[in-house]
Design a protein around this motif. Structure first.
Motif, mmCIF file in Angstrom:
data_model
loop_
_atom_site.group_PDB
_atom_site.id
_atom_site.type_symbol
_atom_site.label_atom_id
_atom_site.label_comp_id
_atom_site.label_asym_id
_atom_site.label_seq_id
_atom_site.Cartn_x
_atom_site.Cartn_y
_atom_site.Cartn_z
ATOM 1 N N MET A 137 -7.336 -30.977 -1.820
ATOM 2 C CA MET A 137 -7.068 -31.918 -2.892
ATOM 3 C C MET A 137 -5.649 -32.438 -2.783
ATOM 4 S SD MET A 137 -8.016 -31.529 -6.837
ATOM 5 C CE MET A 137 -7.350 -32.553 -8.124
ATOM 6 N N PRO A 172 10.722 -29.557 -0.209
ATOM 7 C CA PRO A 172 10.194 -30.752 -0.875
ATOM 8 C C PRO A 172 11.241 -31.479 -1.711
ATOM 9 C CG PRO A 172 8.640 -28.962 -1.093
ATOM 10 C CD PRO A 172 9.857 -28.391 -0.419
ATOM 11 N N GLY A 173 12.159 -30.711 -2.321
ATOM 12 C CA GLY A 173 13.183 -31.336 -3.147
ATOM 13 C C GLY A 173 14.095 -32.268 -2.367
ATOM 14 N N LEU A 206 -10.443 -34.336 -1.973
ATOM 15 C CA LEU A 206 -10.373 -34.907 -3.314
ATOM 16 C C LEU A 206 -8.984 -35.482 -3.532
ATOM 17 C CD1 LEU A 206 -11.997 -31.878 -5.167
ATOM 18 C CD2 LEU A 206 -13.157 -33.869 -4.224
ATOM 19 N N ASN A 228 2.505 -42.582 -8.281
ATOM 20 C CA ASN A 228 3.944 -42.349 -8.430
ATOM 21 C C ASN A 228 4.784 -43.078 -7.388
ATOM 22 O OD1 ASN A 228 3.763 -40.733 -10.667
ATOM 23 N ND2 ASN A 228 3.501 -38.865 -9.486
ATOM 24 N N PHE A 256 -2.845 -34.080 -5.234
ATOM 25 C CA PHE A 256 -2.605 -34.180 -6.667
ATOM 26 C C PHE A 256 -1.708 -35.367 -6.978
ATOM 27 C CE2 PHE A 256 -3.812 -29.905 -5.831
ATOM 28 C CZ PHE A 256 -4.465 -29.459 -6.965
ATOM 29 N N GLN A 257 -1.864 -35.838 -8.192
ATOM 30 C CA GLN A 257 -1.034 -36.948 -8.637
ATOM 31 C C GLN A 257 0.445 -36.587 -8.558
ATOM 32 O OE1 GLN A 257 -2.137 -38.319 -12.499
ATOM 33 N NE2 GLN A 257 -0.765 -40.064 -12.429
ATOM 34 N N SER A 258 0.763 -35.323 -8.911
ATOM 35 C CA SER A 258 2.163 -34.887 -8.863
ATOM 36 C C SER A 258 2.540 -34.366 -7.480
ATOM 37 C CB SER A 258 2.367 -33.782 -9.884
ATOM 38 O OG SER A 258 1.570 -32.675 -9.540
ATOM 39 N N TYR A 259 1.633 -34.480 -6.523
ATOM 40 C CA TYR A 259 1.746 -33.924 -5.164
ATOM 41 C C TYR A 259 1.633 -32.409 -5.149
ATOM 42 C CZ TYR A 259 3.944 -38.475 -4.818
ATOM 43 O OH TYR A 259 4.231 -39.792 -4.963
ATOM 44 N N ALA A 260 2.170 -31.741 -6.187
ATOM 45 C CA ALA A 260 2.072 -30.284 -6.284
ATOM 46 C C ALA A 260 2.544 -29.587 -5.014
ATOM 47 C CB ALA A 260 0.634 -29.875 -6.625
ATOM 48 N N LEU A 261 3.655 -30.049 -4.468
ATOM 49 C CA LEU A 261 4.239 -29.327 -3.331
ATOM 50 C C LEU A 261 4.986 -28.132 -3.871
ATOM 51 C CD1 LEU A 261 5.614 -32.319 -1.269
ATOM 52 C CD2 LEU A 261 3.416 -31.167 -1.081
ATOM 53 N N TRP A 262 4.875 -27.005 -3.189
ATOM 54 C CA TRP A 262 5.546 -25.805 -3.682
ATOM 55 C C TRP A 262 7.033 -25.866 -3.334
ATOM 56 C CZ3 TRP A 262 0.879 -24.732 -0.687
ATOM 57 C CH2 TRP A 262 -0.248 -24.691 -1.513
ATOM 58 N N PRO A 263 7.879 -25.906 -4.331
ATOM 59 C CA PRO A 263 9.303 -26.163 -4.083
ATOM 60 C C PRO A 263 9.999 -25.029 -3.331
ATOM 61 C CG PRO A 263 8.898 -25.705 -6.407
ATOM 62 C CD PRO A 263 7.558 -25.821 -5.753
ATOM 63 N N GLN A 285 7.085 -36.959 0.381
ATOM 64 C CA GLN A 285 6.366 -35.905 -0.334
ATOM 65 C C GLN A 285 4.871 -36.187 -0.322
ATOM 66 O OE1 GLN A 285 7.904 -35.249 -4.254
ATOM 67 N NE2 GLN A 285 9.913 -34.661 -3.533
#
Lengths: 569, 354
Positions: free
Chosen positions: B83, B135-136, B160, B167, B85-92, B143
């Motif tokens: 999947m 990611p930051g 998905l 964004n 995600f809209q927020s990308y959901a990368l683990w910082p 990203q």
């Protein structure tokens, strides 16, 4: 075909989260409800085990008991009032004016927060005991007067000594509220023609009033449930408060039924006060909505700058600087009253505590062991609990949150009685072991740890966890690989918080400790009975040094650089 | 048999049904867009497919296997899906490489394979230079690409995407749109893409599913959806249109309240009551003189004209007070207040029963 495949797959990879949930719920019930059940049970039984209201009747019939209740109530009111009167102006000066050294003031207030109240009480014994107290000695030397200037062993002395360590609650709440009042609310008042005193009176003050009341209630609650300070100062003064009275019921011959009956009103009052506090803070319309609307407005003090500084300095001298100085002096000199000269310096108290007095060494070891164990256990527990609660993974998950916060309403002494009744019996035989203390600390520290952890947990975007799930990690694996590393800072903070809270606990410990399971706090209390103030100071300073060291080390451990944590999402 | 099937899928939040009785069949390798306004149930549908939510009714099947049904659902980690995600959901707390390799590590692949597969996908997504960054330290577009790489490296059966481009700024969005479609053509996984942006849906999808109020209004190819909308909602939502209402007249015409008769070459007429007729903005001809013929012609006054460089955008008030929007070539220049004739050709009039 369909249902068969579904069940087959369920078996293949068993989801542990539901059993974990059930286990946690049971554990929390055991921690919270079990001792409280025995408390109520024993309060309603006579020695033969029959139902009776005799304990409560005895409670009301005993004039010393009724007097203790009255004194406790008045003392708590006094502490609440004094804390508020002192802390509110100070919070305003620090949050909203150009007072010099505002940051140092905040740090020093924090220091009085960290000081165990019983240690503060002992410091004030050193300073203001009628005969040997340093202040009185200096006063007599300066005036030639024979009488004492101050006497800490009085009702007002106790209120003062407790307020020294409860005013930070009011200060922090009010200062935070003031920080959050957006300046445009005050500017709106000014533009409509109000002078700064009018604005202060009509806008700013009403906005922080709930915070002030809430802080006052906490201070009051602390005073109500505190054991150490009254035990140290009130008993020599010849009167009892409710916590010391409950403790005395455990002295020979023990009267657990009566103790249980005396503990119940304290429990009920605590629950009511906390409800009241929640009600005050939770009322809508009174809460100032989060601020994009500018930094708080700073008032220029002008000519009042230095008088205000002196006032704040005076308050901090009484609460932090003098007591710490007194402890240090007592630790390094033979006799607390003698003047400080180079010749009077000695390390004999250190030698006594660390090498000669074996009880102290055992207590140190016990304290460290329990501190480490409790901090680790509580942190692990609240991590899992707040995960389950904030992620609402199950119907009824919220009950875990409720159970984890519930002990906040159980005063240490009350919990001590409950645990004693629950576990000091032939079935469990935990009395006299460190386990019963471990259980006590677990329960006492759970609420604060849980609140801290769950608030950071809800700050983590659920997408981060869902992403991990969809890439193949189970719920627990996600908790371990994603959530835990992201929470590292709060986990460390929670751990330190619990550790420091544990090593200074006295109210519950005093009822559950035995000769083999003494803790440093108890040893300090014992040494106070024998008047060995030098050794107490050494032990107290050691406790403080360890507390500060733990915080310091935790902040310095190279974990990960902050910049990396500022990722989006 | 279709690869991904939703059968009578229903999800309620409290009493309100977020998704109700959704039926959909997606072939293997197909690119499907769930398109609709916010609150239409598209994201809920996606989260049901992912297994983050358990349905209250109906089933989800993949390859004939039931993954979700009322009250029970296979957890997300056992669906072999990916999947974005809209927020990308990368683990910082993980580097680009660690983020991308995460799914492979969980699958316990040999270290060398993890290494080579991750490096390959990083090269495909042009991220190999950034593999050790956090990611930051990346821009929004980078990203986004990491999140794409992370989703693709596990070779999912189903991909998905939850509004993955919302964004990004406009230029980047177009570039990524094309990239997502190209990667799909290259790897051919079944893709379900959620968006509220019709251009995104039209440019990427094989099958556009327009959702409204928790149900599917119409599913079809982009051309179907645009040219042959099945409902007023779809006609309005995709591309924008003028809707005129009237009573059915004869076999193929609708008579509006102001007397205008519209012959419609396509669409369905309501059996009873009003039928809506949709005419796209740019399918209306503006004329200074009355065009020949009795039907599909109406007179009006120019209420507003906007010059947009490539064309002119008109708002014309027709007899009876309704306002019609029409797009005309730049050469057709009618000032505000002028009386004009509108010709709505029958082949562009579509009757809508719903």
């Amino acid at each position: 075909m369909t249902s068969a495949t579904l069940t087959a797959q369920r078996r293949y990879g068993f989801d542990f989260s539901r059993p974990v949930f059930v286990l946690l719920a049971l554990l929390l019930c055991l921690l919270v409800i079990f001792p409280m059940f025995w408390l109520v049970y024993y309060s309603l039984r006579d020695t033969a085990g029959h139902f009776t209201l005799g304990n409560f009747i005895a409670l009301v019939a005993d004039p010393t008991m009724v007097r203790a209740f009255w004194i406790t109530g008045l003392m708590a009111l006094g502490v609440g009032l004094l804390s508020t009167v002192v802390a509110t102006p100070m919070a305003w000066l620090v949050a909203r004016t150009d007072l010099p050294g505002r940051r140092i003031v905040r740090v020093l207030v924090l220091a009085s927060f960290v000081t165990p109240p019983f240690l503060g009480a002992i410091a004030w014994e050193i300073l203001a005991a009628p005969n040997s107290g340093i202040i009185n000695v200096v006063y007599r030397w300066m005036t030639g007067n024979e009488a004492a200037l101050v006497n800490i062993y009085t009702f007002s002395g106790i209120i003062f000594a407790i307020a020294c360590y409860t005013f930070p609650y009011v200060f922090t709440l009010v200062a935070n509220a003031l920080d959050r009042v957006p300046s445009d609310l005050e500017e709106a008042s000014s533009i409509l023609g109000a002078g700064w005193t009018t604005t202060l009176r009509k806008v700013t003050f009403p906005l922080v009033l709930p915070a002030m009341l809430a802080g006052a209630l906490i201070a009051l609650l602390q005073a109500l449930t505190l054991f150490g300070t009254p035990a140290i100062l009130a008993l020599p003064a010849g009167f009892h408060v409710i916590t010391t009275k409950i403790w005395s019921l455990f002295q020979f011959p023990p009267q657990p039924g009566l103790a249980a009956a005396a503990a119940l009103p304290l429990l009920i009052v605590t629950v009511l006060l906390l409800r009241g506090q929640k009600w005050i803070l939770g009322r809508k319309g009174y809460t100032v909505l989060g601020g994009k609307s500018g930094a708080p407005r700073i008032t220029k003090l002008g000519a009042m700058k230095w008088p205000a500084f002196a006032l704040v300095g005076f308050i901090l001298s009484l609460t932090v600087i003098f007591p710490y100085a007194a402890l240090i002096k007592a630790a390094f000199t033979q006799n607390i009253a003698e003047p400080l000269t180079f010749a009077s310096l000695t390390l004999q108290h250190f030698q006594f505590v660390f090498f000669e007095y074996s009880a102290a060494r055992l207590a140190m070891w016990n304290t460290m062991l329990l501190g480490l164990l409790s901090a680790t256990a509580v942190t692990a527990l609240v991590l899992v609990i707040s995960y389950i609660v904030t992620r609402r993974s199950f119907k009824g998950a919220a009950i875990l949150g409720f159970l984890a916060t519930a002990p906040i309403a159980i005063p240490g002494v009350v919990l001590g009685v409950g645990l004693f009744l629950a576990y000091a019996n032939p079935t469990f035989m935990l009395y006299g072991t460190l386990w019963i203390l471990f259980i006590a600390f677990l329960t006492i520290e759970m609420p604060a740890g849980y609140q801290q952890m769950s608030s950071s947990m809800s700050g983590i975007h659920t997408d981060l966890e869902e992403a991990s799930r969809i890439f193949g990690a189970s719920r627990l694996k996600t908790l371990w690989l994603i959530t835990t590393p992201l929470l590292k800072t709060s986990i460390i903070a929670t751990w330190c918080f619990v550790f420091i809270g544990t090593i200074r606990e006295l109210s519950a410990t005093i009822l559950l400790t035995t000769a083999n399971t003494k803790l440093v706090s108890v040893v300090i209390y014992d040494l106070n009975e024998s008047g060995n103030l030098g050794a107490i100071s050494v032990l107290g300073l050691t406790l403080l040094a360890i507390s500060f060291a733990v915080v310091f080390v935790a902040q310095r451990v190279p974990l990960m650089s902050g910049s990396r944590l500022q990722a989006r999402g | 048999m279709a690869f991904l099937e939703l059968i009578g899928l229903t999800k309620k939040f409290g009493d309100a049904a977020a998704v109700s009785k959704v039926d959909l069949a997606v072939e293997q390798g197909q690119f499907v867009c769930l398109l609709g306004p916010s609150g239409c149930g598209k994201t809920t549908t996606l989260r049901l497919i992912a297994g983050f939510l358990t349905p209250d009714g109906g089933e989800i099947r993949v390859g004939g296997r039931v993954l979700s049904r009322a009250g029970s659902s296979e957890p997300p980690e056992r669906r072999n899906m990916s999947m974005i995600f809209q927020s990308y959901a990368l683990w910082p707390h993980m580097t680009v490489f660690e983020n991308v390799a995460y799914g492979l590590r969980l699958r316990r692949l040999p270290k060398t394979e993890i290494q080579s597969r991750t490096d390959t996908i990083l090269a495909v997504t042009k991220l190999h230079m950034l593999r050790d960054r956090y990611p930051g330290e990346l821009s929004g577009g980078q990203q986004q690409r990491v999140s794409l790489a992370r989703a693709l490296v596990v070779k999912p059966e189903t991909l998905l995407l939850d509004e993955p481009l919302s964004n990004l700024d406009a230029n980047l969005r177009e570039e990524m749109r094309i990239e997502i479609r190209n990667l799909h053509d290259q790897f051919r996984y079944t893709t379900v893409y959620v968006t509220h942006d019709q251009t995104e849906a039209m440019t990427t999808a094989d099958l556009v599913v327009v959702m409204n109020q928790g149900g599917i209004d119409q599913a079809g190819s982009p051309e179907d959806i645009y040219k042959r909308p099945a409902s007023e909602f779809v006609a309005r939502f995709i591309g924008g249109t003028n809707i005129l209402r009237g009573i059915r007249m004869g076999n193929d015409a609708v008579k509006c309240a102001n007397g205008l008769v519209l012959r419609c070459d396509s669409g369905d007429f309501a059996a009873a009551g009003e039928t809506a007729v949709s005419v796209r903005h740019h399918d209306i001809e503006l004329k200074a003189e009355r065009p020949p013929g009795d039907t599909n012609v109406v007179s009006g006054t120019v209420a507003r004209q906007i010059y947009l460089g490539s064309h002119r955008d008109y708002l014309v008030e027709i007899e009876g007070g309704e306002k019609i929007r029409a797009v005309a070539p730049v050469s057709v220049d009618m000032p505000t207040g002028k009386s004009v004739w509108l010709y709505l050709a029958p082949e562009h009039c579509r009757a809508l029963a719903r």
